[in-house]
Structures are given as C-alpha cells and as structure tokens.
Design a protein around this motif. Structure first.
Motif, PDB file in Angstrom:
ATOM      1  N   ALA A  42       0.832  -1.206   0.000  1.00 60.68           N
ATOM      2  CA  ALA A  42       0.000   0.000   0.000  1.00 60.68           C
ATOM      3  C   ALA A  42       0.866   1.255   0.000  1.00 60.68           C
ATOM      4  O   ALA A  42       0.584   2.223  -0.727  1.00 60.68           O
ATOM      5  N   ALA A  43       1.925   1.245   0.785  1.00 60.91           N
ATOM      6  CA  ALA A  43       2.828   2.402   0.824  1.00 60.91           C
ATOM      7  C   ALA A  43       3.555   2.571  -0.500  1.00 60.91           C
ATOM      8  O   ALA A  43       3.745   3.698  -0.992  1.00 60.91           O
ATOM      9  N   THR A  44       3.954   1.455  -1.117  1.00 59.44           N
ATOM     10  CA  THR A  44       4.640   1.523  -2.404  1.00 59.44           C
ATOM     11  C   THR A  44       3.728   2.094  -3.483  1.00 59.44           C
ATOM     12  O   THR A  44       4.153   2.904  -4.319  1.00 59.44           O
ATOM     13  N   ALA A  45       2.470   1.677  -3.459  1.00 60.21           N
ATOM     14  CA  ALA A  45       1.518   2.177  -4.454  1.00 60.21           C
ATOM     15  C   ALA A  45       1.345   3.692  -4.328  1.00 60.21           C
ATOM     16  O   ALA A  45       1.334   4.417  -5.334  1.00 60.21           O
ATOM     17  N   GLN A  46       1.220   4.177  -3.112  1.00 57.49           N
ATOM     18  CA  GLN A  46       1.059   5.617  -2.925  1.00 57.49           C
ATOM     19  C   GLN A  46       2.335   6.374  -3.248  1.00 57.49           C
ATOM     20  O   GLN A  46       2.291   7.492  -3.778  1.00 57.49           O
ATOM     21  N   GLN A  47       3.469   5.773  -2.960  1.00 58.58           N
ATOM     22  CA  GLN A  47       4.728   6.447  -3.255  1.00 58.58           C
ATOM     23  C   GLN A  47       4.959   6.565  -4.754  1.00 58.58           C
ATOM     24  O   GLN A  47       5.443   7.590  -5.237  1.00 58.58           O
ATOM     25  N   GLU A  48       4.610   5.525  -5.503  1.00 54.70           N
ATOM     26  CA  GLU A  48       4.870   5.538  -6.941  1.00 54.70           C
ATOM     27  C   GLU A  48       3.803   6.289  -7.732  1.00 54.70           C
ATOM     28  O   GLU A  48       4.118   6.896  -8.770  1.00 54.70           O
ATOM     29  N   TRP A  49       2.553   6.267  -7.269  1.00 61.05           N
ATOM     30  CA  TRP A  49       1.465   6.807  -8.081  1.00 61.05           C
ATOM     31  C   TRP A  49       0.634   7.881  -7.382  1.00 61.05           C
ATOM     32  O   TRP A  49      -0.316   8.389  -7.981  1.00 61.05           O
ATOM     33  N   GLY A  50       0.968   8.216  -6.164  1.00 62.22           N
ATOM     34  CA  GLY A  50       0.213   9.252  -5.479  1.00 62.22           C
ATOM     35  C   GLY A  50      -0.930   8.682  -4.664  1.00 62.22           C
ATOM     36  O   GLY A  50      -1.280   7.497  -4.751  1.00 62.22           O
ATOM     37  N   SER A  51      -1.520   9.565  -3.887  1.00 61.01           N
ATOM     38  CA  SER A  51      -2.559   9.112  -2.959  1.00 61.01           C
ATOM     39  C   SER A  51      -3.817   8.634  -3.678  1.00 61.01           C
ATOM     40  O   SER A  51      -4.445   7.658  -3.259  1.00 61.01           O
ATOM     41  N   VAL A  52      -4.204   9.298  -4.786  1.00 57.62           N
ATOM     42  CA  VAL A  52      -5.455   8.935  -5.457  1.00 57.62           C
ATOM     43  C   VAL A  52      -5.321   7.566  -6.128  1.00 57.62           C
ATOM     44  O   VAL A  52      -6.121   6.646  -5.868  1.00 57.62           O
ATOM     45  N   ILE A  53      -4.326   7.395  -6.977  1.00 59.70           N
ATOM     46  CA  ILE A  53      -4.154   6.109  -7.654  1.00 59.70           C
ATOM     47  C   ILE A  53      -3.710   5.048  -6.662  1.00 59.70           C
ATOM     48  O   ILE A  53      -4.139   3.880  -6.748  1.00 59.70           O
ATOM     49  N   GLY A  54      -2.859   5.421  -5.694  1.00 60.03           N
ATOM     50  CA  GLY A  54      -2.429   4.451  -4.693  1.00 60.03           C
ATOM     51  C   GLY A  54      -3.600   3.903  -3.892  1.00 60.03           C
ATOM     52  O   GLY A  54      -3.693   2.691  -3.657  1.00 60.03           O
ATOM     53  N   LYS A  55      -4.496   4.795  -3.507  1.00 53.46           N
ATOM     54  CA  LYS A  55      -5.689   4.327  -2.778  1.00 53.46           C
ATOM     55  C   LYS A  55      -6.573   3.477  -3.679  1.00 53.46           C
ATOM     56  O   LYS A  55      -7.176   2.487  -3.234  1.00 53.46           O
ATOM     57  N   GLY A  56      -6.637   3.852  -4.969  1.00 54.30           N
ATOM     58  CA  GLY A  56      -7.421   3.039  -5.905  1.00 54.30           C
ATOM     59  C   GLY A  56      -6.849   1.652  -6.076  1.00 54.30           C
ATOM     60  O   GLY A  56      -7.581   0.679  -6.269  1.00 54.30           O
ATOM     61  N   ILE A  57      -5.524   1.519  -6.025  1.00 57.88           N
ATOM     62  CA  ILE A  57      -4.897   0.202  -6.114  1.00 57.88           C
ATOM     63  C   ILE A  57      -5.283  -0.643  -4.899  1.00 57.88           C
ATOM     64  O   ILE A  57      -5.610  -1.840  -5.021  1.00 57.88           O
ATOM     65  N   VAL A  58      -5.231  -0.020  -3.724  1.00 58.88           N
ATOM     66  CA  VAL A  58      -5.555  -0.759  -2.501  1.00 58.88           C
ATOM     67  C   VAL A  58      -7.022  -1.166  -2.481  1.00 58.88           C
ATOM     68  O   VAL A  58      -7.365  -2.309  -2.131  1.00 58.88           O
ATOM     69  N   GLU A  59      -7.886  -0.233  -2.880  1.00 60.94           N
ATOM     70  CA  GLU A  59      -9.329  -0.503  -2.817  1.00 60.94           C
ATOM     71  C   GLU A  59      -9.864  -1.104  -4.105  1.00 60.94           C
ATOM     72  O   GLU A  59     -11.053  -1.420  -4.175  1.00 60.94           O
ATOM     73  N   ARG A  60      -8.993  -1.237  -5.071  1.00 60.15           N
ATOM     74  CA  ARG A  60      -9.420  -1.721  -6.406  1.00 60.15           C
ATOM     75  C   ARG A  60     -10.613  -0.904  -6.908  1.00 60.15           C
ATOM     76  O   ARG A  60     -11.664  -1.430  -7.272  1.00 60.15           O
ATOM     77  N   SER A  61     -10.394   0.400  -6.991  1.00 59.91           N
ATOM     78  CA  SER A  61     -11.453   1.333  -7.364  1.00 59.91           C
ATOM     79  C   SER A  61     -11.814   1.179  -8.840  1.00 59.91           C
ATOM     80  O   SER A  61     -11.024   0.652  -9.643  1.00 59.91           O
ATOM     81  N   PRO A  62     -13.014   1.673  -9.239  1.00 61.23           N
ATOM     82  CA  PRO A  62     -13.406   1.584 -10.657  1.00 61.23           C
ATOM     83  C   PRO A  62     -12.418   2.272 -11.592  1.00 61.23           C
ATOM     84  O   PRO A  62     -12.196   1.798 -12.715  1.00 61.23           O
ATOM     85  N   ALA A  63     -11.825   3.387 -11.141  1.00 66.72           N
ATOM     86  CA  ALA A  63     -10.870   4.091 -12.011  1.00 66.72           C
ATOM     87  C   ALA A  63      -9.659   3.216 -12.316  1.00 66.72           C
ATOM     88  O   ALA A  63      -9.193   3.155 -13.466  1.00 66.72           O
ATOM     89  N   VAL A  64      -9.152   2.519 -11.319  1.00 68.55           N
ATOM     90  CA  VAL A  64      -7.995   1.653 -11.526  1.00 68.55           C
ATOM     91  C   VAL A  64      -8.385   0.423 -12.333  1.00 68.55           C
ATOM     92  O   VAL A  64      -7.624  -0.032 -13.209  1.00 68.55           O
ATOM     93  N   VAL A  65      -9.550  -0.118 -12.082  1.00 67.63           N
ATOM     94  CA  VAL A  65     -10.005  -1.285 -12.836  1.00 67.63           C
ATOM     95  C   VAL A  65     -10.140  -0.944 -14.323  1.00 67.63           C
ATOM     96  O   VAL A  65      -9.762  -1.740 -15.196  1.00 67.63           O
ATOM     97  N   LYS A  66     -10.637   0.250 -14.641  1.00 70.80           N
ATOM     98  CA  LYS A  66     -10.753   0.658 -16.051  1.00 70.80           C
ATOM     99  C   LYS A  66      -9.385   0.792 -16.705  1.00 70.80           C
ATOM    100  O   LYS A  66      -9.233   0.490 -17.888  1.00 70.80           O
ATOM    101  N   LEU A  67      -8.409   1.235 -15.929  1.00 74.35           N
ATOM    102  CA  LEU A  67      -7.054   1.312 -16.477  1.00 74.35           C
ATOM    103  C   LEU A  67      -6.503  -0.075 -16.761  1.00 74.35           C
ATOM    104  O   LEU A  67      -5.893  -0.317 -17.809  1.00 74.35           O
ATOM    105  N   ILE A  68      -6.702  -0.990 -15.822  1.00 75.39           N
ATOM    106  CA  ILE A  68      -6.183  -2.351 -15.993  1.00 75.39           C
ATOM    107  C   ILE A  68      -6.864  -3.047 -17.162  1.00 75.39           C
ATOM    108  O   ILE A  68      -6.224  -3.771 -17.938  1.00 75.39           O
ATOM    109  N   GLU A  69      -8.162  -2.823 -17.312  1.00 72.94           N
ATOM    110  CA  GLU A  69      -8.915  -3.473 -18.382  1.00 72.94           C
ATOM    111  C   GLU A  69      -8.828  -2.705 -19.701  1.00 72.94           C
ATOM    112  O   GLU A  69      -9.503  -3.082 -20.667  1.00 72.94           O
TER     113      GLU A  69
END
Length: 382
Positions: A196-223
């Motif tokens: 979780a800390a690595t995700a926020q460090q590399e991509w910021g709080s918004v995308i990092g939190k989306g990685i942890v929570e698997r948010s719709p914004a991150v899922v759309k990027l992955i897909e």
C-alpha cells in the motif's frame, strides 16, 4: 641582242601574263558570288528583324503584349492587396450559389489554455501492484484464519493441561503452533502495508488508494477501458486551480480528445522539468501506451477571444486561416492561431480585427478559388 633572243623574251612575257590572267579569273568570279550571297543573307535578316525593330522600339526591349482574354462576369476573380494576399471577389449570386454565410463574431471571456506535453503511460506497474496487493491481502486472511484456529486450540489445551486432563507436552505443542501462526499474520500484515505504501509512493494518494481498494478508475485502467496520460506543463507554468478536463490532439491531428483529470503526478517528465498531472483518456481514442501528444490544459485564467467553428477555418501552407468580408463582394484571408482549442475542432481566436465579419460557411470554396488564381498566374508568367 639577236632577233631570236628578243622573240623568245617576248614570248615568255606573254605566256606569263596569260598565266596570271588564268589565276585571277576564278578569284574575280568567286568574289562576285560571295557578294551576291552576302546581299541575299542581308535581305533575309532584314525580313526577320524588321517586325522587331519597329519605329519607336528599342533594341533588346521585349515586345509588350496586352491581354486579350475577356473578363468573365460569371467567374470569381481575385486581386492582390498590399500584403500580397489575394482578395477573392464573388457577386451576390455567386455567394448564394455556394451557400456562403458570414457572421459578425464578438469577443467574450474564455478560459485560457496552456499548451502542454502529454505521454501515454504503460500501467504494467499498476497492474502488478494491484495483483500483488490482492495476493498479500489473501495471504493475510489465510494467516488470520490459521491464527484464530491455533489460538483457540492453544487456549483449550492449556485449560485441559491445568485440569490434568492432558499432559504438559500437548500444551507446549499447541502453544508452538499458536506462536507460528501469530508470526505469519504479522508478516502478512507487513506485506500488505508495504504494498500500500509503495503504491502511494509511486502513483500518489489517489491512484495508490485506488490500487488498494481496487477502485473503478484503476479497474478501467487495468482493463484498458481508459489509458493513463501524464501531462507536463512547460517550465515555469502553473495552474491557478486544478482542472477537471483537458484536451489532447488525436494521433491523426484532425481532432482533439477530452481528458479527465485524475490527480497530481508523482514525477515529472525529465526532458521538460515542469509540473505534471495524471489524466485519463478513453480507450477508443486512438492513443496507445508509449505515444506522445500535445495537450491543452485550462490555466484557471480567462482572456478575451472569439469563438470560431471548425467550418470557418482553412489550412494553407502549414497555417490556419479564416476569411473576412472586406466588402459586399470581396473576401480576404486572415491568419489565426489555433493554440486555444475548446472542443474537437473549435477554437477561441485572439487578435481578430474589431467588428470582423467572418465567413463561417464556404471558406473552403474561397480558398479553392484563391489557389486556382495563383496557379493561373504562375502559368501566365511561365
């Protein structure tokens, strides 16, 4: 001198004179022939040169010709103005035939756009972090379940040992399993926190939190429903407020793509050294990871400009132009800057003359007539 010798000398003189006459005869004949030929050549040259050297003409000056082509009253005509730009002339009937429409456009406040640099990012690292965090979370849940079972077994065995129902070694074995599972859960929790800390460090709080929570914004990027675009401002440029959207030029250069603001970027483009932001672009926009694109970001400031539709803009010689009405039947091409887009092909233009009447329909026909006149002029010069 004896008579015989005198006769011999006289004979020799006469013979010499005859020889000289025979030699001079062809020379005199050839001289007459050459003179006749020279007179003939002079007569021919006089015939050829005569039409050129008319009275009042000057040697070496080309003959001046007047155009005998009649001016057609039904064809558009062009004249050159003082700026070397052709003025296209169309009668009222011709304007109706081509559907020409003009409008007096007025300046109004518009949002200023900053020309920036966009790069479509490869999100393989986001996918890796998302999957890694999901696996770490699953390992944590597994370790938690084992820990709960081991803890219950240890407490039950401990009570039985105290009541002398079980030997002491059973309690020691249960305690060992309990401590092992307790360490496993601590390791799993540490792995989750690290990712979780690595995700926020590399991509910021918004995308990092989306990685942890698997948010719709991150899922759309992955897909690949959306692509992640990093937009970098020129050095020294700042935004008065964070934008909600931006525009990027399509790979074809014929349209603009709307970008949705996501978050500030955690790194800048090394070659530009300006402030950077993350945006998302639709997956069907034509952009692909690794591509670069020109982007336009609202600066948060306003300026006075005229809204010009794409139908009024023509491209010629690498520049953008509009046609202005300069009279009831005359139109002149005027250069504009298209550095302030507001939609796919519409722009806000600064610097148009006050009270300008812009051709909003039929500009391409005017350009065709102007180009045709240029080609005809080049042909006449040739």
């Amino acid at each position: 001198m004896p008579p015989t010798d005198r006769w011999t000398s006289q004979t020799r003189v006469e013979a010499r004179d005859k020889r000289l006459q025979r030699r001079r005869g062809p020379e005199l004949h050839m001289g007459k022939t050459s003179a006749i030929r020279l007179l003939g050549h002079a007569a021919v040259m006089a015939c050829l040169i005569g039409p050129v050297l008319m009275p009042g003409s000057v040697m070496g000056e080309p003959e001046r010709k007047e155009s005998t082509q009649p001016q057609s009253g039904t064809r558009p005509t062009t004249d050159a103005d003082e700026n070397q730009l052709a003025v296209v002339k169309l009668s009222a009937d011709q304007q109706r035939q081509i559907g020409l429409v003009t409008a007096a456009l007025e300046a109004a406040p518009h949002s200023e756009q900053i020309r920036a640099y966009g790069a479509v990012l490869d999100i393989a690292r986001i996918t890796e972090l998302t999957n890694g965090y999901a696996n770490a979370q699953a390992q944590l849940q597994t370790a938690q379940a084992k820990f709960d079972v081991a803890k219950s077994a240890y407490e039950r065995t401990k009570n039985l040992v105290q009541s002398a129902a079980l030997p002491k070694k059973e309690a020691e074995a249960a305690e060992g399993a309990f401590r092992t599972d307790q360490a496993s859960i601590a390791a799993a929790e540490s792995q989750v926190k690290t990712l979780a800390a690595t995700a926020q460090q590399e991509w910021g709080s918004v995308i990092g939190k989306g990685i942890v929570e698997r948010s719709p914004a991150v899922v759309k990027l992955i897909e690949r429903d959306n692509f992640l675009v990093q937009v970098t401002l020129p050095p020294g440029e700042t935004l008065a407020q964070l934008p909600r959207t931006a525009l990027a030029q399509a790979p074809t250069g014929n349209a603009n793509i709307e970008l949705q603001y996501l978050s500030p970027a955690t790194r800048t483009e090394p070659r530009i050294q300006g402030l950077s932001y993350f945006f998302t672009a639709p997956g069907d926009s034509g952009l692909l990871p690794g591509m670069n694109a020109i982007a336009y970001v609202p600066s948060g400031k306003t300026y006075e400009g005229v809204f010009v539709e794409d139908t009024a803009i023509v491209r010629w010689q690498g520049r953008s132009w509009v046609y202005l009405r300069t009279g009831p039947d005359t139109f002149k091409r005027y250069p504009i800057n298209t550095d302030q887009p507001v939609s796919d092909d519409d722009y806000v233009v600064r610097g148009l003359p006050a009270r300008s009447e812009v051709v909003i329909r039929g500009a391409q026909v005017l350009l065709s007539e102007e180009a045709k006149s240029v080609l005809q002029g080049s042909g006449d010069n040739d």
